[in-house]
Motif scaffolding. Structure first.
Motif, PDB file in Angstrom:
ATOM      1  N   SER A  97       0.849  -1.192   0.000  1.00 43.02           N
ATOM      2  CA  SER A  97       0.000   0.000   0.000  1.00 43.02           C
ATOM      3  C   SER A  97       0.883   1.240   0.000  1.00 43.02           C
ATOM      4  N   ARG A  98       0.455   2.263  -0.712  1.00 41.09           N
ATOM      5  CA  ARG A  98       1.214   3.520  -0.765  1.00 41.09           C
ATOM      6  C   ARG A  98       0.776   4.499   0.324  1.00 41.09           C
ATOM      7  N   THR A  99      -0.145   4.097   1.180  1.00 40.53           N
ATOM      8  CA  THR A  99      -0.599   4.969   2.276  1.00 40.53           C
ATOM      9  C   THR A  99      -0.449   4.295   3.642  1.00 40.53           C
ATOM     10  N   GLU A 100       0.194   3.129   3.681  1.00 40.15           N
ATOM     11  CA  GLU A 100       0.404   2.416   4.948  1.00 40.15           C
ATOM     12  C   GLU A 100       1.667   1.573   4.823  1.00 40.15           C
ATOM     13  N   PHE A 101       2.571   1.710   5.774  1.00 42.27           N
ATOM     14  CA  PHE A 101       3.850   0.994   5.711  1.00 42.27           C
ATOM     15  C   PHE A 101       4.434   0.882   7.110  1.00 42.27           C
ATOM     16  N   GLY A 102       5.443   0.025   7.248  1.00 38.98           N
ATOM     17  CA  GLY A 102       6.101  -0.201   8.533  1.00 38.98           C
ATOM     18  C   GLY A 102       7.529   0.282   8.528  1.00 38.98           C
ATOM     19  N   ALA A 103       8.420  -0.506   9.143  1.00 36.14           N
ATOM     20  CA  ALA A 103       9.827  -0.120   9.287  1.00 36.14           C
ATOM     21  C   ALA A 103      10.571  -0.286   7.972  1.00 36.14           C
ATOM     22  N   GLY A 104      11.584   0.561   7.789  1.00 36.15           N
ATOM     23  CA  GLY A 104      12.435   0.460   6.619  1.00 36.15           C
ATOM     24  C   GLY A 104      12.689   1.806   5.981  1.00 36.15           C
ATOM     25  N   THR A 105      13.445   1.789   4.895  1.00 36.61           N
ATOM     26  CA  THR A 105      13.709   2.992   4.109  1.00 36.61           C
ATOM     27  C   THR A 105      12.938   2.872   2.805  1.00 36.61           C
ATOM     28  N   PHE A 106      12.166   3.917   2.479  1.00 37.34           N
ATOM     29  CA  PHE A 106      11.252   3.845   1.340  1.00 37.34           C
ATOM     30  C   PHE A 106      11.447   5.043   0.410  1.00 37.34           C
ATOM     31  N   ILE A 107      11.056   4.877  -0.841  1.00 34.34           N
ATOM     32  CA  ILE A 107      11.173   5.919  -1.860  1.00 34.34           C
ATOM     33  C   ILE A 107       9.836   6.636  -1.978  1.00 34.34           C
ATOM     34  N   VAL A 108       9.861   7.953  -1.763  1.00 31.47           N
ATOM     35  CA  VAL A 108       8.636   8.748  -1.840  1.00 31.47           C
ATOM     36  C   VAL A 108       8.169   8.809  -3.298  1.00 31.47           C
ATOM     37  N   GLY A 109       6.883   8.585  -3.501  1.00 36.51           N
ATOM     38  CA  GLY A 109       6.327   8.566  -4.854  1.00 36.51           C
ATOM     39  C   GLY A 109       6.330   7.194  -5.476  1.00 36.51           C
ATOM     40  N   THR A 110       7.122   6.276  -4.913  1.00 42.42           N
ATOM     41  CA  THR A 110       7.158   4.894  -5.406  1.00 42.42           C
ATOM     42  C   THR A 110       6.546   3.945  -4.385  1.00 42.42           C
ATOM     43  N   ASP A 111       7.091   3.956  -3.166  1.00 39.41           N
ATOM     44  CA  ASP A 111       6.589   3.082  -2.108  1.00 39.41           C
ATOM     45  C   ASP A 111       5.462   3.739  -1.313  1.00 39.41           C
ATOM     46  N   LEU A 112       5.473   5.054  -1.226  1.00 38.85           N
ATOM     47  CA  LEU A 112       4.462   5.769  -0.438  1.00 38.85           C
ATOM     48  C   LEU A 112       4.168   7.120  -1.071  1.00 38.85           C
ATOM     49  N   GLU A 113       2.983   7.626  -0.804  1.00 35.09           N
ATOM     50  CA  GLU A 113       2.573   8.928  -1.309  1.00 35.09           C
ATOM     51  C   GLU A 113       2.870  10.011  -0.270  1.00 35.09           C
ATOM     52  N   ALA A 114       3.013  11.221  -0.769  1.00 34.29           N
ATOM     53  CA  ALA A 114       3.183  12.353   0.155  1.00 34.29           C
ATOM     54  C   ALA A 114       1.920  12.531   0.977  1.00 34.29           C
ATOM     55  N   GLY A 115       2.076  13.090   2.179  1.00 35.47           N
ATOM     56  CA  GLY A 115       0.925  13.306   3.050  1.00 35.47           C
ATOM     57  C   GLY A 115       1.345  13.264   4.498  1.00 35.47           C
ATOM     58  N   THR A 116       0.385  13.420   5.394  1.00 40.83           N
ATOM     59  CA  THR A 116       0.638  13.378   6.833  1.00 40.83           C
ATOM     60  C   THR A 116       0.297  11.992   7.368  1.00 40.83           C
ATOM     61  N   TYR A 117       1.265  11.398   8.066  1.00 40.83           N
ATOM     62  CA  TYR A 117       1.135  10.040   8.575  1.00 40.83           C
ATOM     63  C   TYR A 117       1.219  10.024  10.097  1.00 40.83           C
ATOM     64  N   ARG A 118       0.597   9.034  10.708  1.00 37.80           N
ATOM     65  CA  ARG A 118       0.665   8.844  12.162  1.00 37.80           C
ATOM     66  C   ARG A 118       1.102   7.413  12.453  1.00 37.80           C
ATOM     67  N   SER A 119       1.939   7.282  13.505  1.00 38.80           N
ATOM     68  CA  SER A 119       2.356   5.972  13.989  1.00 38.80           C
ATOM     69  C   SER A 119       2.117   5.896  15.489  1.00 38.80           C
ATOM     70  N   PRO A 120       2.001   4.700  16.052  1.00 40.31           N
ATOM     71  CA  PRO A 120       1.781   4.578  17.500  1.00 40.31           C
ATOM     72  C   PRO A 120       3.024   4.901  18.316  1.00 40.31           C
ATOM     73  N   GLY A 121       4.202   5.009  17.660  1.00 41.00           N
ATOM     74  CA  GLY A 121       5.434   5.246  18.406  1.00 41.00           C
ATOM     75  C   GLY A 121       5.848   3.998  19.167  1.00 41.00           C
ATOM     76  N   GLY A 122       6.784   4.144  20.079  1.00 43.29           N
ATOM     77  CA  GLY A 122       7.258   3.010  20.869  1.00 43.29           C
ATOM     78  C   GLY A 122       8.708   3.174  21.237  1.00 43.29           C
ATOM     79  N   ASP A 123       9.187   2.266  22.093  1.00 47.67           N
ATOM     80  CA  ASP A 123      10.585   2.316  22.512  1.00 47.67           C
ATOM     81  C   ASP A 123      11.499   2.155  21.283  1.00 47.67           C
TER      82      ASP A 123
END
Length: 260
Positions: free
Chosen positions: A185-211
């Motif tokens: 999905s280009r609007t939901e992703f996890g850990a890693g390094t991603f390419i903007v416009g290819t792996d994900l779309e621009a926009g405001t994202y939220r994560s639950p955070g954590g240690d």
């Protein structure tokens, strides 16, 4: 009595000439021999026609001789056009589960740039939890030989510069220049390094955070401080706006990012 006596019949008393047999005549023998030869020739021709044109009734069919084809003076155009050209064949499609064979790849080891490998941007299409990589200024083993380095806990992207002397990779798997998307999905992703416009779309994202949550917006994948636009992290839920002008985004320990 004497008056009633008949004279001798005509020809009576003569010895008849012996009857000549047909087969004692030389002329008859000649005719017979010619007839036998003619009948034999006709029988041979009929037998030959039967054997060449088909199998006689009741006979077991044998192998049929096939005439050798006459070689053509030039190859058929239709046959030649049916063979696909290597230059026009479409490359295999990229797979998110592994690198395509049509792209340059790098395995684990230490490599000379320009000799063993070529400069450019590479990525790991398979997540790795123990990957270490380094762009090298030399091969003496001193700390100054390391231009930049990184450890990856998931997907990774790195750009090797033409000025780099070498590149080192350890426990990373296969780096490939197949830069197609690795996310479902280009609007939901996890850990890693991603390419903007290819792996994900621009926009405001939220994560639950954590240690251990840490994220960075990137202007390039060289791994230097100059390629960093902004970063942050924390145990609390985090919000970050990724711009369309950003080149990449990386995070670790933050959970799943979802666009709002």
């Amino acid at each position: 009595m004497a008056g009633n006596a008949r004279g001798p019949r005509r020809g009576r008393g003569k010895t008849p000439a012996p009857r000549r047999s047909l087969w004692t005549s030389p002329k008859a023998w000649g005719v017979a021999i010619v007839a036998v030869l003619v009948l034999g020739a006709v029988g041979f021709l009929v037998s030959r026609d039967v054997r060449v044109g088909g199998t006689a009734a009741g006979a077991t069919p044998g192998p049929t001789a096939t005439a050798a084809p006459t070689p053509s003076a030039a190859p058929s155009t239709a046959v030649s056009s049916a063979v696909p050209s290597a230059a026009t064949s479409a490359p295999p499609s990229a797979s998110a589960s592994g690198p395509s064979s049509s792209f340059a790849t790098i395995g684990d080891g230490t490599w000379h740039v320009g000799q063993d490998i070529q400069p450019g941007t590479y990525r790991l299409r398979e997540p790795s939890s123990t990957c270490y990589w380094a762009r090298l200024n030399g091969f003496t083993g001193v700390l100054s030989d390391i231009a930049t380095s990184g450890t990856e806990a998931s997907y990774a992207v790195v750009t090797i510069a033409p000025t780099d002397k070498g590149f080192e990779s350890s426990d990373c798997g296969t780096w490939t220049q197949d830069l197609s998307a690795v996310t479902a999905s280009r609007t939901e992703f996890g850990a890693g390094t991603f390419i903007v416009g290819t792996d994900l779309e621009a926009g405001t994202y939220r994560s639950p955070g954590g240690d251990g949550c840490h994220w960075s917006r990137l202007r390039d994948f060289g791994g230097s401080l100059g390629g960093l636009i902004a970063n942050g992290g924390g145990t609390s839920p985090a919000d970050v706006t990724i711009l369309a002008t950003d080149t990449g985004f990386t995070s670790t320990g933050c959970g799943t990012w979802t666009r709002g």
